[in-house]
Design a protein around this motif. Structure first.
Motif, PDB file in Angstrom:
ATOM      1  N   ASN A  66      -1.052   4.336   1.525  1.00 47.25           N
ATOM      2  CA  ASN A  66      -2.491   4.417   1.367  1.00 47.25           C
ATOM      3  C   ASN A  66      -3.168   3.774   2.572  1.00 47.25           C
ATOM      4  OD1 ASN A  66      -2.164   5.562  -1.205  1.00 47.25           O
ATOM      5  ND2 ASN A  66      -2.022   3.537  -2.152  1.00 47.25           N
ATOM      6  N   LEU A 101      -4.196   8.676   0.554  1.00 43.32           N
ATOM      7  CA  LEU A 101      -2.768   8.787   0.810  1.00 43.32           C
ATOM      8  C   LEU A 101      -2.530   9.496   2.146  1.00 43.32           C
ATOM      9  CD1 LEU A 101       0.127   8.311  -0.246  1.00 43.32           C
ATOM     10  CD2 LEU A 101       0.028  10.619  -1.216  1.00 43.32           C
ATOM     11  N   HIS A 161       0.843  -1.206   0.000  1.00 38.49           N
ATOM     12  CA  HIS A 161       0.000   0.000   0.000  1.00 38.49           C
ATOM     13  C   HIS A 161       0.878   1.257   0.000  1.00 38.49           C
ATOM     14  CE1 HIS A 161       0.096   0.722   4.580  1.00 38.49           C
ATOM     15  NE2 HIS A 161       0.887  -0.303   4.346  1.00 38.49           N
TER      16      HIS A 161
END
Length: 253
Positions: free
Chosen positions: A150, A143, A120
């Protein structure tokens, strides 16, 4: 004893003993537990310690943003990244968290490695792009700029579709009693979700994270398959971590 003297003593004791028990310190100084708790609360607000039930633990120094953390323990993180890369076998499905050590892990993967990496972290994904035989799956969400990863429900939902052989978990605190922790609640949620989808979870921890704690718990120490620490980690630190349930391995420099 003046307030400033008590606070100096508290920080000194944390540095040498690794914890403060409010009741014991109050008895030693002949003051009330409420006074010690107030001192601890004020020091915690300044980011100088982490309050826990009954006292305090050292606060993690690894709480700056990604650009700040890139300057901390850089040689250690290179060695940790190299060691972590050696733990990945061809054909495995691997989840990689965000952070500066995770970037080093990606940089040290063999050029001919064939594997699938789920992350991520946009930064980790970009580093992995240099490896032509690594399939890269990026979990999307909001974000979180502080750590450049993320986060959110969409990341957790997407993670539920996969089962990984390994998860390289990034943390800011590694403590035998307080467990594995980080400084943001939403990040902790994502880390717990990724941990739940992996057969084995590994932490590559630089020295400033060891025997310290952050506010949001991810998992207990014994949930780890392996904790990799710097080669020069003191024997007493390793002993304490093992007492907390961790399997500890040193990363060669």
């Amino acid at each position: 004893m003046l307030t400033i003297q008590r606070k100096h003593l508290i920080l000194s004791r944390l540095a040498t003993q690794g914890q403060i028990v409010a009741r014991e310190l109050a008895e030693e100084l002949g003051t009330s537990e409420d006074t010690i708790r107030r001192d601890l609360r004020e020091l915690a607000q300044q980011g100088k310690l982490q309050r826990v039930h009954g006292g305090a633990l050292p606060a993690s120094a690894a709480t700056g943003d990604l650009r700040v953390r890139e300057q901390v323990s850089s040689q250690e993180k290179q060695a940790l990244g190299r060691c972590g890369a050696q733990l990945i076998k061809p054909g495995q499905v691997v989840m990689v968290d965000g952070g500066t050590t995770a970037i080093q892990l990606a940089r040290h993967l063999p050029a001919d490695l064939r594997a699938t990496v789920i992350t991520h972290s946009p930064h980790v994904a970009v580093e992995l792009a240099a490896h032509p035989h690594v399939d890269i799956i990026v979990l999307g969400g909001r974000l979180f700029r502080h750590s450049m990863v993320n986060v959110g429900a969409s990341v957790i939902e997407a993670a539920s579709r996969y089962r990984a052989d390994l998860f390289f978990l990034g943390v800011t605190g590694v403590h035998p009693e307080a467990g594995l922790s980080t400084g943001d609640a939403e990040e902790a949620d994502v880390k717990r979700a990724l941990h739940a989808r992996a057969a084995e979870t590994i932490v590559l921890s630089s020295s400033e994270k060891l025997l310290s704690a952050s506010a949001f718990v991810i998992a207990p120490m014994n949930a780890l398959s392996l904790l990799v620490v710097p080669d020069d980690t003191p024997a007493k630190t390793i002993k304490a971590l093992r007492a907390g349930g961790a399997t500890v391995q040193k990363a060669s420099a």
